[in-house]
Design a protein around this motif. Structure first.
Motif, PDB file in Angstrom:
ATOM      1  N   GLU A 150       0.860  -1.174   0.000  1.00 51.73           N
ATOM      2  CA  GLU A 150       0.000   0.000   0.000  1.00 51.73           C
ATOM      3  C   GLU A 150       0.902   1.231   0.000  1.00 51.73           C
ATOM      4  O   GLU A 150       1.989   1.217   0.580  1.00 51.73           O
ATOM      5  CB  GLU A 150      -0.896   0.012   1.238  1.00 51.73           C
ATOM      6  N   SER A 151       0.454   2.294  -0.615  1.00 51.04           N
ATOM      7  CA  SER A 151       1.302   3.471  -0.789  1.00 51.04           C
ATOM      8  C   SER A 151       1.867   3.992   0.522  1.00 51.04           C
ATOM      9  O   SER A 151       3.058   4.254   0.651  1.00 51.04           O
ATOM     10  CB  SER A 151       0.512   4.583  -1.490  1.00 51.04           C
ATOM     11  N   GLU A 152       1.008   4.115   1.543  1.00 49.57           N
ATOM     12  CA  GLU A 152       1.452   4.731   2.789  1.00 49.57           C
ATOM     13  C   GLU A 152       2.299   3.790   3.652  1.00 49.57           C
ATOM     14  O   GLU A 152       2.902   4.215   4.644  1.00 49.57           O
ATOM     15  CB  GLU A 152       0.251   5.223   3.602  1.00 49.57           C
ATOM     16  N   SER A 153       2.369   2.497   3.293  1.00 47.75           N
ATOM     17  CA  SER A 153       3.098   1.539   4.127  1.00 47.75           C
ATOM     18  C   SER A 153       4.593   1.517   3.839  1.00 47.75           C
ATOM     19  O   SER A 153       5.365   0.957   4.611  1.00 47.75           O
ATOM     20  CB  SER A 153       2.528   0.127   3.923  1.00 47.75           C
ATOM     21  N   VAL A 154       5.021   2.106   2.747  1.00 48.67           N
ATOM     22  CA  VAL A 154       6.432   2.066   2.364  1.00 48.67           C
ATOM     23  C   VAL A 154       7.144   3.301   2.908  1.00 48.67           C
ATOM     24  O   VAL A 154       6.806   4.426   2.558  1.00 48.67           O
ATOM     25  CB  VAL A 154       6.590   1.998   0.831  1.00 48.67           C
ATOM     26  N   LYS A 155       8.136   3.064   3.756  1.00 49.54           N
ATOM     27  CA  LYS A 155       8.859   4.171   4.385  1.00 49.54           C
ATOM     28  C   LYS A 155      10.300   4.293   3.908  1.00 49.54           C
ATOM     29  O   LYS A 155      10.893   5.360   4.001  1.00 49.54           O
ATOM     30  CB  LYS A 155       8.858   3.989   5.911  1.00 49.54           C
ATOM     31  N   SER A 156      10.876   3.184   3.410  1.00 49.22           N
ATOM     32  CA  SER A 156      12.303   3.212   3.086  1.00 49.22           C
ATOM     33  C   SER A 156      12.602   2.283   1.916  1.00 49.22           C
ATOM     34  O   SER A 156      12.234   1.107   1.936  1.00 49.22           O
ATOM     35  CB  SER A 156      13.115   2.788   4.314  1.00 49.22           C
ATOM     36  N   ILE A 157      13.280   2.823   0.894  1.00 51.23           N
ATOM     37  CA  ILE A 157      13.605   2.066  -0.320  1.00 51.23           C
ATOM     38  C   ILE A 157      15.075   2.280  -0.652  1.00 51.23           C
ATOM     39  O   ILE A 157      15.601   3.388  -0.527  1.00 51.23           O
ATOM     40  CB  ILE A 157      12.738   2.523  -1.513  1.00 51.23           C
ATOM     41  N   LEU A 158      15.738   1.214  -1.096  1.00 48.20           N
ATOM     42  CA  LEU A 158      17.138   1.295  -1.517  1.00 48.20           C
ATOM     43  C   LEU A 158      17.264   0.821  -2.958  1.00 48.20           C
ATOM     44  O   LEU A 158      16.851  -0.287  -3.293  1.00 48.20           O
ATOM     45  CB  LEU A 158      18.011   0.415  -0.617  1.00 48.20           C
ATOM     46  N   ASP A 159      17.837   1.669  -3.806  1.00 50.10           N
ATOM     47  CA  ASP A 159      18.189   1.279  -5.169  1.00 50.10           C
ATOM     48  C   ASP A 159      19.699   1.054  -5.171  1.00 50.10           C
ATOM     49  O   ASP A 159      20.487   2.001  -5.184  1.00 50.10           O
ATOM     50  CB  ASP A 159      17.788   2.378  -6.154  1.00 50.10           C
ATOM     51  N   LEU A 160      20.097  -0.207  -5.143  1.00 46.44           N
ATOM     52  CA  LEU A 160      21.490  -0.591  -4.925  1.00 46.44           C
ATOM     53  C   LEU A 160      22.217  -0.709  -6.264  1.00 46.44           C
ATOM     54  O   LEU A 160      21.818  -1.482  -7.127  1.00 46.44           O
ATOM     55  CB  LEU A 160      21.524  -1.925  -4.177  1.00 46.44           C
ATOM     56  N   GLY A 161      23.297   0.064  -6.420  1.00 40.75           N
ATOM     57  CA  GLY A 161      23.954   0.113  -7.720  1.00 40.75           C
ATOM     58  C   GLY A 161      23.007   0.711  -8.733  1.00 40.75           C
ATOM     59  O   GLY A 161      22.824   0.191  -9.829  1.00 40.75           O
ATOM     60  N   GLY A 162      22.401   1.846  -8.353  1.00 37.41           N
ATOM     61  CA  GLY A 162      21.227   2.364  -9.049  1.00 37.41           C
ATOM     62  C   GLY A 162      21.450   3.054 -10.371  1.00 37.41           C
ATOM     63  O   GLY A 162      20.492   3.471 -11.019  1.00 37.41           O
ATOM     64  N   GLY A 163      22.701   3.222 -10.801  1.00 35.63           N
ATOM     65  CA  GLY A 163      22.951   3.784 -12.126  1.00 35.63           C
ATOM     66  C   GLY A 163      22.353   5.163 -12.311  1.00 35.63           C
ATOM     67  O   GLY A 163      22.635   6.097 -11.562  1.00 35.63           O
ATOM     68  N   SER A 164      21.488   5.305 -13.300  1.00 32.81           N
ATOM     69  CA  SER A 164      20.900   6.604 -13.634  1.00 32.81           C
ATOM     70  C   SER A 164      19.972   7.123 -12.546  1.00 32.81           C
ATOM     71  O   SER A 164      19.670   8.315 -12.502  1.00 32.81           O
ATOM     72  CB  SER A 164      20.117   6.497 -14.944  1.00 32.81           C
ATOM     73  N   GLY A 165      19.492   6.237 -11.668  1.00 33.99           N
ATOM     74  CA  GLY A 165      18.583   6.654 -10.612  1.00 33.99           C
ATOM     75  C   GLY A 165      17.129   6.670 -11.019  1.00 33.99           C
ATOM     76  O   GLY A 165      16.262   7.071 -10.235  1.00 33.99           O
ATOM     77  N   LEU A 166      16.822   6.203 -12.231  1.00 33.69           N
ATOM     78  CA  LEU A 166      15.442   6.272 -12.704  1.00 33.69           C
ATOM     79  C   LEU A 166      14.526   5.354 -11.902  1.00 33.69           C
ATOM     80  O   LEU A 166      13.383   5.712 -11.602  1.00 33.69           O
ATOM     81  CB  LEU A 166      15.371   5.926 -14.191  1.00 33.69           C
ATOM     82  N   PHE A 167      14.998   4.161 -11.535  1.00 34.90           N
ATOM     83  CA  PHE A 167      14.196   3.291 -10.670  1.00 34.90           C
ATOM     84  C   PHE A 167      13.882   4.001  -9.354  1.00 34.90           C
ATOM     85  O   PHE A 167      12.746   3.988  -8.870  1.00 34.90           O
ATOM     86  CB  PHE A 167      14.945   1.990 -10.377  1.00 34.90           C
ATOM     87  N   ALA A 168      14.912   4.597  -8.752  1.00 32.32           N
ATOM     88  CA  ALA A 168      14.725   5.293  -7.479  1.00 32.32           C
ATOM     89  C   ALA A 168      13.720   6.431  -7.621  1.00 32.32           C
ATOM     90  O   ALA A 168      12.844   6.619  -6.769  1.00 32.32           O
ATOM     91  CB  ALA A 168      16.065   5.831  -6.981  1.00 32.32           C
ATOM     92  N   LEU A 169      13.833   7.179  -8.697  1.00 33.74           N
ATOM     93  CA  LEU A 169      12.933   8.307  -8.923  1.00 33.74           C
ATOM     94  C   LEU A 169      11.492   7.841  -9.082  1.00 33.74           C
ATOM     95  O   LEU A 169      10.569   8.401  -8.465  1.00 33.74           O
ATOM     96  CB  LEU A 169      13.379   9.079 -10.163  1.00 33.74           C
ATOM     97  N   GLU A 170      11.277   6.817  -9.883  1.00 32.51           N
ATOM     98  CA  GLU A 170       9.918   6.330 -10.119  1.00 32.51           C
ATOM     99  C   GLU A 170       9.298   5.771  -8.837  1.00 32.51           C
ATOM    100  O   GLU A 170       8.105   5.956  -8.580  1.00 32.51           O
ATOM    101  CB  GLU A 170       9.925   5.266 -11.214  1.00 32.51           C
TER     102      GLU A 170
END
Length: 319
Positions: A150-170
């Motif tokens: 659920e949208s409000e349940s996610v508090k912390s995300i790690l994009d490991l070796g994230g390159g351009s950062g597009l995954f992290a941004l989305e």
């Protein structure tokens, strides 16, 4: 294998060589709109007689379609190989060809190219990788993540070796309450910051410099994205997977992307693409069996096997 099969290899080679030369010359730009061979010859400043043999091949291969005397790109060719299309990937294909190509296998076997050529140009791949992610990978990531949280349940995300950062941004846009960390080398992070700033600057994006094999990248993440990085842990796959397990919260998930997870009948494609890198540097790729044994050792289970348009994805959680 028959004699005919051997000659078919020549045809495949010639078709591939023609494809890349046509892409490099942006030939498909001439056929974006319905046109005629006379007009194309005029625009290319060549004779119709010289153009006609190439046209016959382009039509036979299905790249250009002919309706009476009118010529136009195949729909998919036009979408991805017309240079002014927002989905243009010609540059991606050319750069990947350059990075993965080998001129003479004998030189590679003798180690003669290893000192003169870069093994893997991360900077160039970062530039084109963002387009690949946007066109072929983001939709699957968002769909799979949305099914887990659920949208409000996610508090912390790690994009490991994230390159351009597009995954992290989305993911940051999908989960507005989450703090999202992009972890990679300094040179990559500098490029990622610049790329993200041009798109959607977000204060919730955190950048951490480091080596994901040897450095600490934190704990208690609801979601870790590990895309295309497990091969760098070839010295100790089990230890790396334990590190990933320790990084997620008790109810967290890991999205593990790797070409090693391809089905057996598709693994030859991975072997071909990695061949030049392996021969230039003794590069080791991790096998599916090593990953499976590592998951068991780490106490991780696969809850879903899926794929985007480029890579297999195993979604993992603690047992």
């Amino acid at each position: 294998m028959t004699y005919l099969d051997l000659y078919i290899q020549i045809d495949k080679y010639l078709e591939s060589k023609l494809f890349f030369q046509v892409v490099e010359m942006k030939i498909f730009d001439y056929f974006h709109h319905s046109t005629t061979k006379e007009k194309v010859a005029q625009e290319m400043k060549i004779s119709i007689k010289r153009l006609e043999p190439l046209l016959r091949v382009l039509i036979k291969l299905g790249w250009v379609e002919k309706d009476n005397e009118k010529l136009i790109n195949n729909e998919k060719v036009d979408k991805f190989l017309y240079s002014k299309s927002s989905y243009y990937i010609g540059e991606i294909l050319i750069i990947k060809k350059e990075l993965l190509d080998f001129e003479h296998i004998g030189n590679l076997l003798n180690g003669e190219e290893s000192k003169s050529k870069r093994i893997y140009d991360f900077d160039r791949m970062l530039d084109v990788g963002a387009k690949e992610i946007e066109y072929f990978r983001v939709d699957t990531l968002i769909k799979e993540a949305a099914q887990l949280f659920e949208s409000e349940s996610v508090k912390s995300i790690l994009d490991l070796g994230g390159g351009s950062g597009l995954f992290a941004l989305e993911l940051a846009l999908l989960y507005p309450e989450a703090q999202v960390r992009l972890f990679d080398r300094r040179s990559v992070l500098d490029r990622a910051k610049s790329y993200i700033k041009k798109r959607v600057p977000l204060d919730r994006l955190d950048y951490q410099e480091g080596d994901f094999i040897s450095d600490d990248f934190g704990k208690d993440y609801d979601l870790i994205i590990a895309s295309g990085i497990i091969d760098f842990a070839y010295n100790d796959v089990k230890a790396f997977l334990r590190k990933l397990k320790d990084g997620i919260a008790s109810n967290g998930y890991i999205f593990l992307y790797s070409a090693s997870l391809l089905k057996d009948d598709a693994l030859i494609n991975r072997e071909l693409r990695w061949l030049s890198g392996r021969l230039r540097s003794n590069l080791v790729t991790v096998s599916k069996e090593e990953i499976e044994h590592g998951l068991e050792d780490a106490g991780l289970e696969v809850v879903k096997k899926t794929e985007d348009l480029l890579y297999p994805i195993w979604i993992l959680r603690r047992i």
